[in-house]
Design a protein around this motif. Structure first.
Motif, mmCIF file in Angstrom:
data_model
loop_
_atom_site.group_PDB
_atom_site.id
_atom_site.type_symbol
_atom_site.label_atom_id
_atom_site.label_comp_id
_atom_site.label_asym_id
_atom_site.label_seq_id
_atom_site.Cartn_x
_atom_site.Cartn_y
_atom_site.Cartn_z
ATOM 1 N N LEU A 58 0.821 -1.206 0.000
ATOM 2 C CA LEU A 58 0.000 0.000 0.000
ATOM 3 C C LEU A 58 0.858 1.260 0.000
ATOM 4 O O LEU A 58 0.589 2.217 -0.734
ATOM 5 C CB LEU A 58 -0.926 -0.013 1.226
ATOM 6 C CG LEU A 58 -1.802 1.224 1.446
ATOM 7 C CD1 LEU A 58 -2.789 1.402 0.295
ATOM 8 C CD2 LEU A 58 -2.556 1.115 2.767
ATOM 9 N N LYS A 59 1.904 1.267 0.821
ATOM 10 C CA LYS A 59 2.763 2.448 0.921
ATOM 11 C C LYS A 59 3.956 2.394 -0.038
ATOM 12 O O LYS A 59 4.785 3.303 -0.033
ATOM 13 C CB LYS A 59 3.238 2.623 2.361
ATOM 14 C CG LYS A 59 2.106 3.061 3.300
ATOM 15 C CD LYS A 59 2.631 3.516 4.645
ATOM 16 C CE LYS A 59 3.556 4.702 4.542
ATOM 17 N NZ LYS A 59 4.127 5.110 5.836
ATOM 18 N N GLN A 60 4.021 1.333 -0.829
ATOM 19 C CA GLN A 60 5.110 1.152 -1.806
ATOM 20 C C GLN A 60 6.469 1.278 -1.120
ATOM 21 O O GLN A 60 7.377 1.981 -1.564
ATOM 22 C CB GLN A 60 4.969 2.168 -2.954
ATOM 23 C CG GLN A 60 3.675 1.979 -3.738
ATOM 24 C CD GLN A 60 3.458 3.065 -4.774
ATOM 25 O OE1 GLN A 60 4.412 3.622 -5.325
ATOM 26 N NE2 GLN A 60 2.202 3.369 -5.074
ATOM 27 N N LEU A 61 6.577 0.555 -0.008
ATOM 28 C CA LEU A 61 7.811 0.594 0.785
ATOM 29 C C LEU A 61 8.728 -0.559 0.400
ATOM 30 O O LEU A 61 8.249 -1.673 0.158
ATOM 31 C CB LEU A 61 7.482 0.475 2.278
ATOM 32 C CG LEU A 61 6.657 1.586 2.903
ATOM 33 C CD1 LEU A 61 6.232 1.185 4.309
ATOM 34 C CD2 LEU A 61 7.436 2.885 2.933
ATOM 35 N N PRO A 62 10.039 -0.341 0.394
ATOM 36 C CA PRO A 62 10.959 -1.468 0.230
ATOM 37 C C PRO A 62 10.910 -2.356 1.470
ATOM 38 O O PRO A 62 10.608 -1.881 2.572
ATOM 39 C CB PRO A 62 12.328 -0.795 0.091
ATOM 40 C CG PRO A 62 12.172 0.516 0.800
ATOM 41 C CD PRO A 62 10.739 0.935 0.594
ATOM 42 N N ARG A 63 11.225 -3.627 1.314
ATOM 43 C CA ARG A 63 11.181 -4.535 2.463
ATOM 44 C C ARG A 63 12.226 -4.188 3.509
ATOM 45 O O ARG A 63 12.176 -4.665 4.641
ATOM 46 C CB ARG A 63 11.366 -5.996 2.004
ATOM 47 C CG ARG A 63 10.202 -6.551 1.189
ATOM 48 C CD ARG A 63 8.905 -6.505 1.993
ATOM 49 N NE ARG A 63 7.778 -7.067 1.266
ATOM 50 C CZ ARG A 63 7.036 -6.385 0.415
ATOM 51 N NH1 ARG A 63 7.311 -5.118 0.149
ATOM 52 N NH2 ARG A 63 6.011 -6.953 -0.192
ATOM 53 N N PRO A 149 2.772 7.487 -0.879
ATOM 54 C CA PRO A 149 4.027 6.786 -1.171
ATOM 55 C C PRO A 149 5.233 7.726 -1.307
ATOM 56 O O PRO A 149 6.346 7.369 -0.958
ATOM 57 C CB PRO A 149 3.725 6.061 -2.488
ATOM 58 C CG PRO A 149 2.245 5.803 -2.412
ATOM 59 C CD PRO A 149 1.664 7.015 -1.723
ATOM 60 N N GLU A 150 4.991 8.954 -1.786
ATOM 61 C CA GLU A 150 6.131 9.881 -1.923
ATOM 62 C C GLU A 150 6.488 10.573 -0.609
ATOM 63 O O GLU A 150 7.429 11.362 -0.555
ATOM 64 C CB GLU A 150 5.860 10.932 -3.014
ATOM 65 C CG GLU A 150 4.680 11.847 -2.756
ATOM 66 C CD GLU A 150 3.347 11.317 -3.283
ATOM 67 O OE1 GLU A 150 2.445 12.124 -3.482
ATOM 68 O OE2 GLU A 150 3.233 10.091 -3.481
ATOM 69 N N GLY A 151 5.722 10.286 0.455
ATOM 70 C CA GLY A 151 6.127 10.752 1.778
ATOM 71 C C GLY A 151 5.252 11.793 2.429
ATOM 72 O O GLY A 151 5.393 12.052 3.626
ATOM 73 N N GLU A 152 4.339 12.435 1.691
ATOM 74 C CA GLU A 152 3.510 13.484 2.306
ATOM 75 C C GLU A 152 2.582 12.882 3.357
ATOM 76 O O GLU A 152 1.836 11.939 3.086
ATOM 77 C CB GLU A 152 2.675 14.205 1.230
ATOM 78 C CG GLU A 152 1.835 15.341 1.799
ATOM 79 C CD GLU A 152 0.819 15.893 0.789
ATOM 80 O OE1 GLU A 152 -0.160 16.516 1.226
ATOM 81 O OE2 GLU A 152 1.000 15.684 -0.427
ATOM 82 N N ILE A 153 2.636 13.438 4.573
ATOM 83 C CA ILE A 153 1.823 12.944 5.678
ATOM 84 C C ILE A 153 0.370 13.372 5.491
ATOM 85 O O ILE A 153 0.087 14.520 5.141
ATOM 86 C CB ILE A 153 2.360 13.483 7.025
ATOM 87 C CG1 ILE A 153 3.795 13.002 7.256
ATOM 88 C CG2 ILE A 153 1.464 13.065 8.173
ATOM 89 C CD1 ILE A 153 3.954 11.517 7.423
ATOM 90 N N GLU A 163 -6.505 8.790 -0.605
ATOM 91 C CA GLU A 163 -5.174 8.363 -1.066
ATOM 92 C C GLU A 163 -4.900 6.874 -0.836
ATOM 93 O O GLU A 163 -4.234 6.224 -1.643
ATOM 94 C CB GLU A 163 -4.093 9.176 -0.353
ATOM 95 C CG GLU A 163 -4.117 10.657 -0.672
ATOM 96 C CD GLU A 163 -3.697 10.967 -2.104
ATOM 97 O OE1 GLU A 163 -2.996 10.128 -2.724
ATOM 98 O OE2 GLU A 163 -4.063 12.040 -2.597
ATOM 99 N N LEU A 164 -5.381 6.342 0.294
ATOM 100 C CA LEU A 164 -5.007 4.982 0.684
ATOM 101 C C LEU A 164 -6.207 4.062 0.923
ATOM 102 O O LEU A 164 -6.028 2.881 1.209
ATOM 103 C CB LEU A 164 -4.159 5.025 1.978
ATOM 104 C CG LEU A 164 -2.875 5.863 1.943
ATOM 105 C CD1 LEU A 164 -2.259 5.939 3.335
ATOM 106 C CD2 LEU A 164 -1.881 5.293 0.950
#
Length: 207
Positions: A58-63, A149-153, A163-164
């Motif tokens: 969902l957040k497109q985070l690396p593991r 995903p680009e970091g905006e809270i 957004e999510l």
């Protein structure tokens, strides 16, 4: 999947029926958004590997991105982290509050949320909602910021839905949460190290 429903919740006196609805979603492998004493959190059951994977997607985070989790009290922290006397003194002063503590992990911590040095990030937020969720669930809750995903809270439940919401099962609306990160304190070494000065006061820990 359709966007998650938004349910209003009282930030100071969370309604039991709303808490039960959220815990039911968590117990069924769900991912929810909920307010803390800093950001809104995106969370799931600490022991649900598939739900944790959903958060990464969902957040497109690396593991390699490290997820923190929420405990309800110091006794619960001591089940998941090795707490020496020096660390315990800091914890006793600072919890509940807007802090994330890095501590050596015990074997109870799932591999998926271990940091590289076999440490974990743990919070006891000053948030009746978050603490009640953990208490009712019976064990810790994953907590990562509700952010694009680009970091905006995202500071509002309706923005989170926009957004999510497609990747969430429920959004608990506790009103606006200002974009103030927690202070991060590393207690895994001989002396406390302030990794990030955020909302919580760390002046007593700075040399």
């Amino acid at each position: 999947m359709p966007a998650a429903p938004i349910v209003e919740i009282d930030p100071l006196h969370p309604q039991p029926r709303v808490v039960e609805r959220a815990v039911s979603a968590l117990s069924s492998g769900g991912v929810i958004a909920y307010p803390t004493d800093t950001f809104y959190g995106i969370g799931c059951d600490l022991f649900d590997k598939r739900a944790i994977e959903r958060i990464y997607q969902l957040k497109q985070l690396p593991r390699t991105h490290e997820l923190a989790f929420i405990c309800q009290d110091l006794a619960e922290i001591s089940r998941y982290a090795i707490v020496d006397n020096a660390a315990y003194r800091v914890l006793r002063r600072k919890v509940p509050g807007p802090f994330t503590f890095i501590l050596p992990a015990t074997r109870l911590v799932p591999e998926l949320v271990l940091r590289r040095q076999k440490t974990v990030g743990i919070r006891i937020p000053d948030s009746p909602i978050a603490l009640e969720l953990v208490r009712r669930l019976g064990h810790p809750l994953i907590s990562t910021s509700a952010a694009k995903p680009e970091g905006e809270i995202l500071i509002d439940a309706h923005d989170i839905k926009d957004e999510l919401g497609h990747g969430l099962d429920l959004i608990l609306d506790g009103g606006f949460r200002p974009a103030e990160p927690s202070s991060v304190i590393d207690l895994s070494g001989p002396e406390p190290v302030v990794v990030r000065a955020g909302k919580g006061d760390v002046s007593d820990l700075l040399a």
